[in-house]
Design an enzyme around this catalytic site. Structure first.
Site, PDB file in Angstrom:
ATOM      1  N   ASP A  69       0.844  -1.201   0.000  1.00 56.69           N
ATOM      2  CA  ASP A  69       0.000   0.000   0.000  1.00 56.69           C
ATOM      3  C   ASP A  69       0.882   1.255   0.000  1.00 56.69           C
ATOM      4  OD1 ASP A  69       0.903  -0.078   2.590  1.00 56.69           O
ATOM      5  OD2 ASP A  69      -1.079   0.019   3.525  1.00 56.69           O
ATOM      6  N   SER A  70       2.203   1.063   0.017  1.00 53.02           N
ATOM      7  CA  SER A  70       3.117   2.186  -0.237  1.00 53.02           C
ATOM      8  C   SER A  70       2.865   2.762  -1.625  1.00 53.02           C
ATOM      9  CB  SER A  70       4.582   1.732  -0.107  1.00 53.02           C
ATOM     10  OG  SER A  70       4.823   0.574  -0.871  1.00 53.02           O
ATOM     11  N   ASP A 108      -1.072  -6.368  -0.605  1.00 52.90           N
ATOM     12  CA  ASP A 108      -1.258  -5.735   0.704  1.00 52.90           C
ATOM     13  C   ASP A 108      -2.742  -5.479   0.955  1.00 52.90           C
ATOM     14  OD1 ASP A 108      -0.026  -4.841   2.970  1.00 52.90           O
ATOM     15  OD2 ASP A 108       0.895  -3.075   2.043  1.00 52.90           O
ATOM     16  N   LYS A 138      -0.684  -9.485   2.710  1.00 58.14           N
ATOM     17  CA  LYS A 138      -0.026  -8.921   3.895  1.00 58.14           C
ATOM     18  C   LYS A 138      -1.024  -8.057   4.646  1.00 58.14           C
ATOM     19  CE  LYS A 138       3.060  -5.358   3.851  1.00 58.14           C
ATOM     20  NZ  LYS A 138       2.449  -4.442   4.835  1.00 58.14           N
ATOM     21  N   GLU A 140      -1.250  -5.520   8.495  1.00 62.12           N
ATOM     22  CA  GLU A 140      -0.489  -4.922   9.592  1.00 62.12           C
ATOM     23  C   GLU A 140      -1.074  -5.308  10.945  1.00 62.12           C
ATOM     24  OE1 GLU A 140      -0.159  -0.663   9.033  1.00 62.12           O
ATOM     25  OE2 GLU A 140       0.893  -0.890   7.125  1.00 62.12           O
ATOM     26  N   GLU A 207       9.276  -3.524  10.799  1.00 64.65           N
ATOM     27  CA  GLU A 207       9.590  -2.193  10.250  1.00 64.65           C
ATOM     28  C   GLU A 207      10.034  -1.239  11.355  1.00 64.65           C
ATOM     29  OE1 GLU A 207       6.832  -0.579   7.409  1.00 64.65           O
ATOM     30  OE2 GLU A 207       7.868   1.351   7.363  1.00 64.65           O
TER      31      GLU A 207
HETATM   32  O1  KIV Z   1       3.496  -1.085   1.711  1.00 66.83           O
HETATM   33  C1  KIV Z   1       4.678  -1.424   1.707  1.00 66.83           C
HETATM   34  O2  KIV Z   1       5.408  -1.224   0.735  1.00 66.83           O
HETATM   35  C2  KIV Z   1       5.203  -2.074   2.904  1.00 66.83           C
HETATM   36  C3  KIV Z   1       6.649  -2.435   2.915  1.00 66.83           C
HETATM   37  C4  KIV Z   1       7.515  -1.269   2.997  1.00 66.83           C
HETATM   38  C5  KIV Z   1       6.951  -3.451   3.944  1.00 66.83           C
HETATM   39  O3  KIV Z   1       4.495  -2.299   3.814  1.00 66.83           O
END
Ligand code: KIV
Length: 290
Positions: A69-70, A108, A138, A140, A207
């Site tokens: 989600d970056s 994510d 993924k 959090e 992180e």
């Molecule tokens: O969203 C993302 O790119 C991340 C990574 C930096 C681990 O969570």
């Protein structure tokens, strides 16, 4: 635990199974990830948000690509990861899957897509697996996300957990502070890491965690740790690709190492093209049809 440094050459000598540099061309699975931890093998992970960039990283042998989600900050122009939606993650995850042959693609779960509870998490993770074709998701959170992880794993969806600094909570943190400093915070981080392992996560992102604490978590867990700003002892390391390749503008976090200056190269190419057009040097005869 010893961590054998892997380069394509050394791992090929060691056999065909290495995550980075191995000779197997089939898609990487979470079983391969577990086997790498057993072998004490370190591995790299990058983010990707489109098919073409993903294909470059796939051809470079990066075994795991995260459609993070970056993308909010790095691809979609938001100020944080918070606004990213399921529609956006699903669309870009599908592109990354199409652009790759070997990498395990992890999608994510964005903010608001799993916090309501395990059923919401299952509905959205299922969408990512079915519509985008990702091999894992993924999310959090440590203890607070254990129920969600448990249900997804029971349903057959591999989960990469994420503890330490969890950027979706930026508004609660008021920034991006290092996590796990001090005895109480360190103990909580250890509990979080164990909770996601017990819930069935196949690996966990750490992180912005002090290197010594990340090393302790890595020694304690039987699943791999994936560090970002968490020191060298983690089993794997992940970077946001635009940071790693020098595409991001402005100040970078201290943990980022830039391996290229893609922003400069791209800007230079755009300027050279513009000057050719303005000066009449492009298109030349060889670019023209008669
Ligand atoms: O969203 C993302 O790119 C991340 C990574 C930096 C681990 O969570």
């Amino acid at each position: 635990m010893t961590h054998a440094l892997q380069s394509p050459d050394s791992s090929q000598k060691a056999g065909t199974k290495a995550l980075y540099g191995g000779t197997s061309s089939r898609r990487i699975t979470v079983r391969d990830i577990a086997a790498a931890k057993e072998r004490g093998e370190k591995w790299p992970m990058l983010t990707a948000y489109d098919a073409m960039t993903a294909s470059v990283f796939d051809e470079a042998g990066i075994p795991v690509l995260l459609v993070g989600d970056s993308m909010g900050n790095c691809h979609l122009g938001y100020e944080s990861t918070v606004p990213v939606t399921m529609d956006e993650i699903t669309l870009l995850s599908a592109a990354v899957v199409r652009g790759t042959k070997r990498a395990l693609v992890v999608g994510d779960l964005p903010f608001g897509s799993y916090q309501e509870g395990a059923v919401q998490a299952l509905r959205n993770a299922t969408r990512l697996v079915k519509e985008a074709g990702v091999g894992a998701v993924k999310l959090e959170g440590g203890e607070r996300s254990a129920h969600q992880i448990e249900l997804l794993v029971q349903a057959g969806i591999p989960v990469l957990a994420h503890v330490g600094l969890t950027p979706q909570s930026v508004n609660a943190y008021g920034g991006y502070p290092v996590q796990g400093r001090g005895e109480e915070a360190a103990q909580q981080l250890l509990r979080d890491a164990k909770a996601v392992q017990d819930a069935g996560a196949f690996a966990v992102v750490l992180e912005l965690v002090p290197a010594e604490l990340a090393a302790e978590v890595t020694r304690t867990l039987h699943i791999p740790t994936v560090g970002i700003g968490a020191g060298v002892e983690c089993d794997a390391q992940v970077l946001v690709w635009t940071d790693m390749a020098g595409m991001t503008s402005g100040r970078l976090p201290r943990f980022v190492k830039q391996y290229a200056q893609v922003r400069e190269v791209l800007g230079g190419a755009a300027k050279a093209f513009a000057e050719d057009v303005v000066g009449g040097a492009y298109p030349a005869e060889e670019h023209s049809f008669h």
